[in-house]
Design a protein around this motif. Sequence first.
Motif, PDB file in Angstrom:
ATOM      1  N   ASP A   1     -25.305  28.896  34.421  1.00  0.00           N
ATOM      2  CA  ASP A   1     -26.529  29.194  33.678  1.00  0.00           C
ATOM      3  C   ASP A   1     -27.757  28.495  34.262  1.00  0.00           C
ATOM      4  OD1 ASP A   1     -25.021  30.738  31.983  1.00  0.00           O
ATOM      5  OD2 ASP A   1     -24.953  29.273  30.349  1.00  0.00           O
ATOM      6  N   SER A   2     -27.517  27.510  35.126  1.00  0.00           N
ATOM      7  CA  SER A   2     -28.620  26.781  35.767  1.00  0.00           C
ATOM      8  C   SER A   2     -28.890  27.286  37.181  1.00  0.00           C
ATOM      9  CB  SER A   2     -28.294  25.283  35.820  1.00  0.00           C
ATOM     10  OG  SER A   2     -28.059  24.756  34.538  1.00  0.00           O
ATOM     11  N   ALA A   3     -28.394  28.467  37.522  1.00  0.00           N
ATOM     12  CA  ALA A   3     -28.473  28.961  38.899  1.00  0.00           C
ATOM     13  C   ALA A   3     -29.912  29.110  39.389  1.00  0.00           C
ATOM     14  CB  ALA A   3     -27.735  30.293  39.022  1.00  0.00           C
ATOM     15  N   GLN A   4     -30.809  29.640  38.560  1.00  0.00           N
ATOM     16  CA  GLN A   4     -32.174  29.884  39.021  1.00  0.00           C
ATOM     17  C   GLN A   4     -32.940  28.588  39.295  1.00  0.00           C
ATOM     18  OE1 GLN A   4     -33.244  32.795  40.006  1.00  0.00           O
ATOM     19  NE2 GLN A   4     -35.212  31.933  40.646  1.00  0.00           N
ATOM     20  N   PRO A   5     -32.933  27.609  38.381  1.00  0.00           N
ATOM     21  CA  PRO A   5     -33.571  26.327  38.710  1.00  0.00           C
ATOM     22  C   PRO A   5     -32.939  25.649  39.918  1.00  0.00           C
ATOM     23  CG  PRO A   5     -33.206  26.502  36.348  1.00  0.00           C
ATOM     24  CD  PRO A   5     -32.489  27.649  36.971  1.00  0.00           C
ATOM     25  N   THR A   6     -31.632  25.818  40.082  1.00  0.00           N
ATOM     26  CA  THR A   6     -30.952  25.248  41.244  1.00  0.00           C
ATOM     27  C   THR A   6     -31.504  25.842  42.533  1.00  0.00           C
ATOM     28  OG1 THR A   6     -28.904  24.801  40.025  1.00  0.00           O
ATOM     29  CG2 THR A   6     -28.724  25.035  42.420  1.00  0.00           C
ATOM     30  N   LEU A   7     -31.685  27.157  42.563  1.00  0.00           N
ATOM     31  CA  LEU A   7     -32.231  27.822  43.752  1.00  0.00           C
ATOM     32  C   LEU A   7     -33.652  27.345  44.044  1.00  0.00           C
ATOM     33  CD1 LEU A   7     -30.946  31.491  43.325  1.00  0.00           C
ATOM     34  CD2 LEU A   7     -30.421  29.936  45.217  1.00  0.00           C
TER      35      LEU A   7
ATOM     36  N   GLN B   1     -18.098  25.002  45.982  1.00  0.00           N
ATOM     37  CA  GLN B   1     -17.582  26.368  45.830  1.00  0.00           C
ATOM     38  C   GLN B   1     -18.648  27.283  45.238  1.00  0.00           C
ATOM     39  OE1 GLN B   1     -13.997  26.047  43.480  1.00  0.00           O
ATOM     40  NE2 GLN B   1     -13.122  24.505  44.859  1.00  0.00           N
ATOM     41  N   PHE B   2     -19.417  26.754  44.291  1.00  0.00           N
ATOM     42  CA  PHE B   2     -20.504  27.516  43.677  1.00  0.00           C
ATOM     43  C   PHE B   2     -21.528  27.918  44.733  1.00  0.00           C
ATOM     44  CE2 PHE B   2     -24.739  27.340  41.552  1.00  0.00           C
ATOM     45  CZ  PHE B   2     -24.579  28.409  40.678  1.00  0.00           C
ATOM     46  N   PHE B   3     -21.845  27.021  45.647  1.00  0.00           N
ATOM     47  CA  PHE B   3     -22.764  27.344  46.735  1.00  0.00           C
ATOM     48  C   PHE B   3     -22.196  28.452  47.615  1.00  0.00           C
ATOM     49  CE2 PHE B   3     -25.460  23.199  47.190  1.00  0.00           C
ATOM     50  CZ  PHE B   3     -25.757  23.261  45.849  1.00  0.00           C
ATOM     51  N   MET B   4     -20.899  28.400  47.887  1.00  0.00           N
ATOM     52  CA  MET B   4     -20.261  29.406  48.739  1.00  0.00           C
ATOM     53  C   MET B   4     -20.318  30.796  48.117  1.00  0.00           C
ATOM     54  SD  MET B   4     -16.832  27.380  50.016  1.00  0.00           S
ATOM     55  CE  MET B   4     -16.183  28.847  50.801  1.00  0.00           C
ATOM     56  N   GLN B   5     -20.327  30.869  46.798  1.00  0.00           N
ATOM     57  CA  GLN B   5     -20.264  32.145  46.092  1.00  0.00           C
ATOM     58  C   GLN B   5     -21.633  32.795  45.921  1.00  0.00           C
ATOM     59  OE1 GLN B   5     -18.369  30.800  42.506  1.00  0.00           O
ATOM     60  NE2 GLN B   5     -16.392  30.468  43.512  1.00  0.00           N
ATOM     61  N   ASN B   6     -22.688  32.106  46.336  1.00  0.00           N
ATOM     62  CA  ASN B   6     -24.038  32.639  46.158  1.00  0.00           C
ATOM     63  C   ASN B   6     -24.645  33.007  47.506  1.00  0.00           C
ATOM     64  OD1 ASN B   6     -25.246  32.213  43.166  1.00  0.00           O
ATOM     65  ND2 ASN B   6     -23.694  30.655  43.604  1.00  0.00           N
ATOM     66  N   ASN B   7     -25.338  34.110  47.522  1.00  0.00           N
ATOM     67  CA  ASN B   7     -25.992  34.594  48.739  1.00  0.00           C
ATOM     68  C   ASN B   7     -27.385  33.980  48.830  1.00  0.00           C
ATOM     69  OD1 ASN B   7     -26.622  36.001  51.043  1.00  0.00           O
ATOM     70  ND2 ASN B   7     -27.178  37.888  49.949  1.00  0.00           N
ATOM     71  N   SER B   8     -27.426  32.737  49.326  1.00  0.00           N
ATOM     72  CA  SER B   8     -28.677  31.998  49.376  1.00  0.00           C
ATOM     73  C   SER B   8     -28.746  31.221  50.679  1.00  0.00           C
ATOM     74  CB  SER B   8     -28.770  31.036  48.182  1.00  0.00           C
ATOM     75  OG  SER B   8     -29.696  30.000  48.428  1.00  0.00           O
TER      76      SER B   8
ATOM     77  N   PHE C   1     -27.364  23.766  52.729  1.00  0.00           N
ATOM     78  CA  PHE C   1     -26.948  22.481  52.180  1.00  0.00           C
ATOM     79  C   PHE C   1     -25.437  22.379  52.015  1.00  0.00           C
ATOM     80  CE2 PHE C   1     -31.474  22.377  50.880  1.00  0.00           C
ATOM     81  CZ  PHE C   1     -31.806  21.219  51.585  1.00  0.00           C
ATOM     82  N   LEU C   2     -24.755  23.499  51.867  1.00  0.00           N
ATOM     83  CA  LEU C   2     -23.295  23.465  51.857  1.00  0.00           C
ATOM     84  C   LEU C   2     -22.783  22.895  53.183  1.00  0.00           C
ATOM     85  CD1 LEU C   2     -20.533  24.218  50.596  1.00  0.00           C
ATOM     86  CD2 LEU C   2     -20.804  26.476  51.645  1.00  0.00           C
ATOM     87  N   LYS C   3     -23.298  23.419  54.279  1.00  0.00           N
ATOM     88  CA  LYS C   3     -22.882  22.938  55.599  1.00  0.00           C
ATOM     89  C   LYS C   3     -23.339  21.497  55.831  1.00  0.00           C
ATOM     90  CE  LYS C   3     -23.039  27.588  57.608  1.00  0.00           C
ATOM     91  NZ  LYS C   3     -23.791  28.521  58.482  1.00  0.00           N
ATOM     92  N   ARG C   4     -24.569  21.217  55.431  1.00  0.00           N
ATOM     93  CA  ARG C   4     -25.135  19.879  55.670  1.00  0.00           C
ATOM     94  C   ARG C   4     -24.375  18.824  54.871  1.00  0.00           C
ATOM     95  NH1 ARG C   4     -30.540  19.065  57.798  1.00  0.00           N
ATOM     96  NH2 ARG C   4     -31.313  16.954  57.412  1.00  0.00           N
ATOM     97  N   TRP C   5     -24.061  19.133  53.614  1.00  0.00           N
ATOM     98  CA  TRP C   5     -23.427  18.149  52.743  1.00  0.00           C
ATOM     99  C   TRP C   5     -21.943  17.983  53.061  1.00  0.00           C
ATOM    100  CZ3 TRP C   5     -26.271  19.839  47.605  1.00  0.00           C
ATOM    101  CH2 TRP C   5     -27.616  19.476  47.718  1.00  0.00           C
TER     102      TRP C   5
END
Length: 435
Positions: free
Chosen positions: A149-155, A294-301, A307-311
């Motif tokens: 539910d926090s996906a938009q602020p996260t982006l 995993q949440f980052f992997m599932q989003n097309n962003s 940051f998935l790769k960096r972190w």
Amino acid sequence: MDANNPPPPLSAKFKDSFAYPTVKERMPSIVAGVADTAFRSKVWIKEKYGEEGSEDLKKVAGGVSKLRNEMMTGKVLIPITDTRSDVKLWNDYLREVTERDGEEPTWFVSPWLYVECYMYRRIQESVEKCNILNKFDVFMDQKRKSLLDSAQPTLILLNYLMTVVNDLDSGETSDKQKLFKQLMQISLWGNKCDLSISGGQDNAQTSCPLDQVNKLRQFILRDDLDQVWQHLSSKSPSRVDIVLDNAGFELITDLCLAEFLISAKLASSVHLHAKAFPWFVSDVTKDDFDHTFQFFMQNNSLAMDMFLKRWKGRIEDGSWVFKVHDFWTSPFAYCDMNKYMPELYTDLGNSTLIIFKGDLNYRKLVGDRNWPTTTPFEDSLCGFHPAPLCALRTLKADLVTGLEEGKAEEVKEQDRNWMINGNWAVAVYCDRIVQ
């Protein structure tokens, strides 16, 4: 602390606490929510684990139902009986509390901090006794929904951080202090997303975190971020520790802060401290940390991919170190850390700065005591000072220290519930030991 001026008694007996009516309603609802989760999980648990999984689920439901009954009838707190390595620690402390107070602790009468922590340990006890589901996170669904539910602020936040990091990498950023204070405040206000204060109900981040910083600055009752900056920027890049609080959006704000500290060369490593098992509904565990990736992997962003790769690289090269310790899921105030877990205290002593996130960490820092609000923050730590430290906390319990004379009265005129509704905050720093 002056021996002639001992600290005030433990906060509260529930009956004396301003927050007592809210807490008395919230705690049983959290336990009832666990029973409801067990009921709603029956189908997929049986499909995945068969009859043995179904039997385990009955153990969880039965354990928390018994716990709720004890709570609602004001029973004496009983010893923990599972096989976790911390059982002796909890039961020894139960006896210590009994000897100290001259009576056995009971629900809604004994000190809030101990009883509330005990509730979560008893919930975990019902899981520990399972054969197959002994790693089951009874709060998982709520935490994952909050993150979704926090996906938009996260982006929004990650896209902004991507620009910041690219500028830092290219040497185009000049005002690191401004960015530091901004990301510290974003991490601070990320603490509003707390499922334990909402009784497990939806409490996702929905507003733009960047706009929030400017709008909410007036609600920071004490802001020591300039002092934190001066301390950190005057040192060679070294270790910073973050004692995490909530999973979901707050964890993402903490990871963004950790990334900035490394990218801005304010730290050479960041140690992230998480809970050993599900705790206070939404606190970060290793599974929550992994699920964020995993949440980052599932989003097309683009930003999430970056940051998935960096972190992941940060974890692999050791510039981020993720740690779990039983002390963070114990009932102890932090001034007792050196007594019960001296190896953790010694380890934290290697840090240039320790950042404590959230309300429970703050309560444990100040011993959950009824301090006058004008008590110097460093005094309220009761000698706990492994290294310079900063607490980023939105107020959700009725205690706070380090405020200016008259500030508490001024704020109470504006907001009667200022100490417990999470709308006010402190960003407080201590760089010295008080004996």
